[in-house]
Scaffold this active site. Structure first.
Site, PDB file in Angstrom:
ATOM      1  N   GLY A  55       0.836  -1.186   0.000  1.00  0.00           N
ATOM      2  CA  GLY A  55       0.000   0.000   0.000  1.00  0.00           C
ATOM      3  C   GLY A  55       0.872   1.237   0.000  1.00  0.00           C
ATOM      4  O   GLY A  55       1.469   1.578   1.020  1.00  0.00           O
ATOM      5  N   ASP A  58       7.322   6.263   4.510  1.00  0.00           N
ATOM      6  CA  ASP A  58       7.344   4.960   5.176  1.00  0.00           C
ATOM      7  C   ASP A  58       6.967   3.827   4.218  1.00  0.00           C
ATOM      8  O   ASP A  58       7.671   2.821   4.114  1.00  0.00           O
ATOM      9  CB  ASP A  58       6.410   4.962   6.387  1.00  0.00           C
ATOM     10  CG  ASP A  58       6.884   5.899   7.481  1.00  0.00           C
ATOM     11  OD1 ASP A  58       8.113   6.084   7.604  1.00  0.00           O
ATOM     12  OD2 ASP A  58       6.043   6.446   8.196  1.00  0.00           O
ATOM     13  N   SER A  59       5.851   3.966   3.522  1.00  0.00           N
ATOM     14  CA  SER A  59       5.431   2.906   2.605  1.00  0.00           C
ATOM     15  C   SER A  59       6.393   2.784   1.429  1.00  0.00           C
ATOM     16  O   SER A  59       6.596   1.690   0.891  1.00  0.00           O
ATOM     17  CB  SER A  59       4.005   3.158   2.105  1.00  0.00           C
ATOM     18  OG  SER A  59       3.890   4.406   1.450  1.00  0.00           O
ATOM     19  N   MET A 111      -4.449   3.473  -2.400  1.00  0.00           N
ATOM     20  CA  MET A 111      -5.845   3.307  -1.997  1.00  0.00           C
ATOM     21  C   MET A 111      -6.511   4.677  -1.870  1.00  0.00           C
ATOM     22  O   MET A 111      -6.100   5.494  -1.052  1.00  0.00           O
ATOM     23  CB  MET A 111      -5.926   2.570  -0.655  1.00  0.00           C
ATOM     24  CG  MET A 111      -5.620   1.107  -0.743  1.00  0.00           C
ATOM     25  SD  MET A 111      -5.585   0.309   0.893  1.00  0.00           S
ATOM     26  CE  MET A 111      -3.849   0.509   1.313  1.00  0.00           C
ATOM     27  N   CYS A 124     -10.559   2.073   9.859  1.00  0.00           N
ATOM     28  CA  CYS A 124     -10.013   2.082   8.499  1.00  0.00           C
ATOM     29  C   CYS A 124      -9.018   0.947   8.310  1.00  0.00           C
ATOM     30  O   CYS A 124      -9.008   0.288   7.274  1.00  0.00           O
ATOM     31  CB  CYS A 124      -9.345   3.427   8.210  1.00  0.00           C
ATOM     32  SG  CYS A 124      -8.647   3.549   6.551  1.00  0.00           S
ATOM     33  N   GLY A 141       3.553   0.444   5.434  1.00  0.00           N
ATOM     34  CA  GLY A 141       4.653   1.119   6.108  1.00  0.00           C
ATOM     35  C   GLY A 141       4.407   1.348   7.580  1.00  0.00           C
ATOM     36  O   GLY A 141       5.037   2.222   8.181  1.00  0.00           O
ATOM     37  N   CYS A 152      -7.658  11.019   7.873  1.00  0.00           N
ATOM     38  CA  CYS A 152      -7.374  11.154   6.452  1.00  0.00           C
ATOM     39  C   CYS A 152      -8.387  12.006   5.710  1.00  0.00           C
ATOM     40  O   CYS A 152      -8.034  12.806   4.852  1.00  0.00           O
ATOM     41  CB  CYS A 152      -7.272   9.771   5.807  1.00  0.00           C
ATOM     42  SG  CYS A 152      -8.738   8.744   5.977  1.00  0.00           S
TER      43      CYS A 152
END
Length: 366
Positions: free
Chosen positions: A9, A15-16, A35, A100, A124, A196
């Site tokens: 993701g 981080d990811s 996403m 989520c 991440g 988010c």
């Protein structure tokens, strides 16, 4: 030889991005997925999803991995945002990031990855997974300042068995260092904060779109009316700023804190001083429990609890527990226990699960 296909993701953050890099380096066939979970304000100045998508695509290009986007906004609205609104309208303070993770990032995303032929997913998050006697355990991340197990406590055995957290043993400083060394375009990108779908916008401004304002009195513990609130939904237990009574003080001169919401009477109670007894409780009852092992932790267990993300573990005793609820007594008083937030239990580094705080125990009577 490839270790297999894993879908990462990619959020657009560092981080990811580093997680994807590490997995490719280890020999996995890596695909990146962005996403999209919210689309109501794509053109709004506070919404960063468009820039996040561009950043994620740029990372995939630098890493040389396949990249795609998937839209989960309908599922997010049905399973996360609807609960968020319901809770706020009831005067509680929910944590949508927890839902989520369990409903979107580790359910819909996992299903999508399986349909794409991937055996694993990765994110991440700063957390770890360990298999122990046939059970999968969720452990805290090694970086105590970034550990995100609190937000992952609703993950189940199936989800953990299919998930890799490449950053679990790393410090954030090392992640940034790797990102710079390999030339990632988002190496210096600021970490995202907050919910988010709200982004950086003022929270009350966002909530006013959906929640009807019902003003009512602000009272002190002795019943004195010292102001008017704009609606109980806009306040949370322990809140200090934005109450609207900054000029009202007694001889102590200490700041005001939100201490209680009397929902039937639409009354907000405030106290002065962070040490006021109305802000403390010796335990809590949590509902909608989720146990990572699949079974409740044993009653009588001496564990640790977090009632908010940025707090140190506090020792507690599990005094009641079943599949859907638990009660704990804390060894030391808990500050600002907030209905709607998550109470998460730990045995050392192992996250046992958690639940939604229904009410503190031993609240002083109104």
């Amino acid at each position: 030889m490839s270790k297999g296909k894993v879908v990462v993701g990619l959020s657009g953050g560092v981080d990811s991005a580093v997680a994807a890099y590490l997995l490719k380096k280890e020999g996995y066939e890596v695909t990146g997925i962005f996403m999209k979970n919210w689309e109501d304000d794509d053109d709004d100045e506070y919404c960063s999803s468009r820039q996040d998508f561009i950043d994620a695509a740029a990372v995939a290009d630098v890493l040389g991995i396949n990249f795609d986007a998937v839209n989960f906004s309908k599922e997010y609205k049905d399973r996360v945002f609807s609960v968020f609104l319901k809770e706020y309208k009831a005067g509680r303070t929910p944590n949508p990031d927890v839902l989520c993770n369990s409903e979107i990032k580790f359910k819909e995303f996992l299903n999508h990855a399986a349909n794409e032929g991937a055996s694993r997913i990765a994110t991440g998050h700063y957390a770890r997974v360990r298999e122990n006697n046939g059970l999968f355990e969720l452990l805290k991340g090694k970086d105590p300042t970034k550990d995100q197990s609190y937000f992952l406590h609703r993950l189940n055995q199936h989800q953990l068995s299919k998930t890799i957290f490449p950053l679990g043993d790393m410090l954030k400083t090392d992640v940034r260092k790797i990102a710079k060394e390999i030339g990632l375009p988002n190496a210096e990108k600021k970490d995202s904060t907050g919910i988010c779908f709200i982004g950086e916008r003022p929270f009350r401004e966002f909530l006013k779109r959906y929640v009807t304002d019902i003003p009512g009195p602000i009272k002190t513990p002795n019943g004195e009316v010292i102001g008017e609130h704009i609606g109980l939904a806009y306040y949370t237990i322990g809140q200090r700023k934005g109450i609207g009574i900054g000029g009202k003080q007694d001889s102590s001169g200490e700041p005001w804190f939100v201490a209680r919401k009397d929902i039937p009477n639409n009354t907000l109670y405030v106290v002065q001083g962070q040490a006021h007894p109305w802000l403390y409780t010796n335990g809590l009852v949590a509902l909608d429990a989720s146990w990572i092992s699949g079974s409740p932790a044993p009653v009588g267990l001496e564990a640790a609890v977090k009632v908010r993300y940025r707090m140190a573990d506090q020792k507690c005793l599990l005094t009641a527990a079943d599949a859907t609820s638990f009660t704990i007594t804390s060894f030391d008083p808990l500050w600002a226990v907030t209905p709607g937030q998550s109470a998460v239990l730990y045995d050392g580094d192992v996250c046992l699960g958690g639940g939604v705080i229904d009410h503190p125990e031993e609240f002083p009577p109104l």
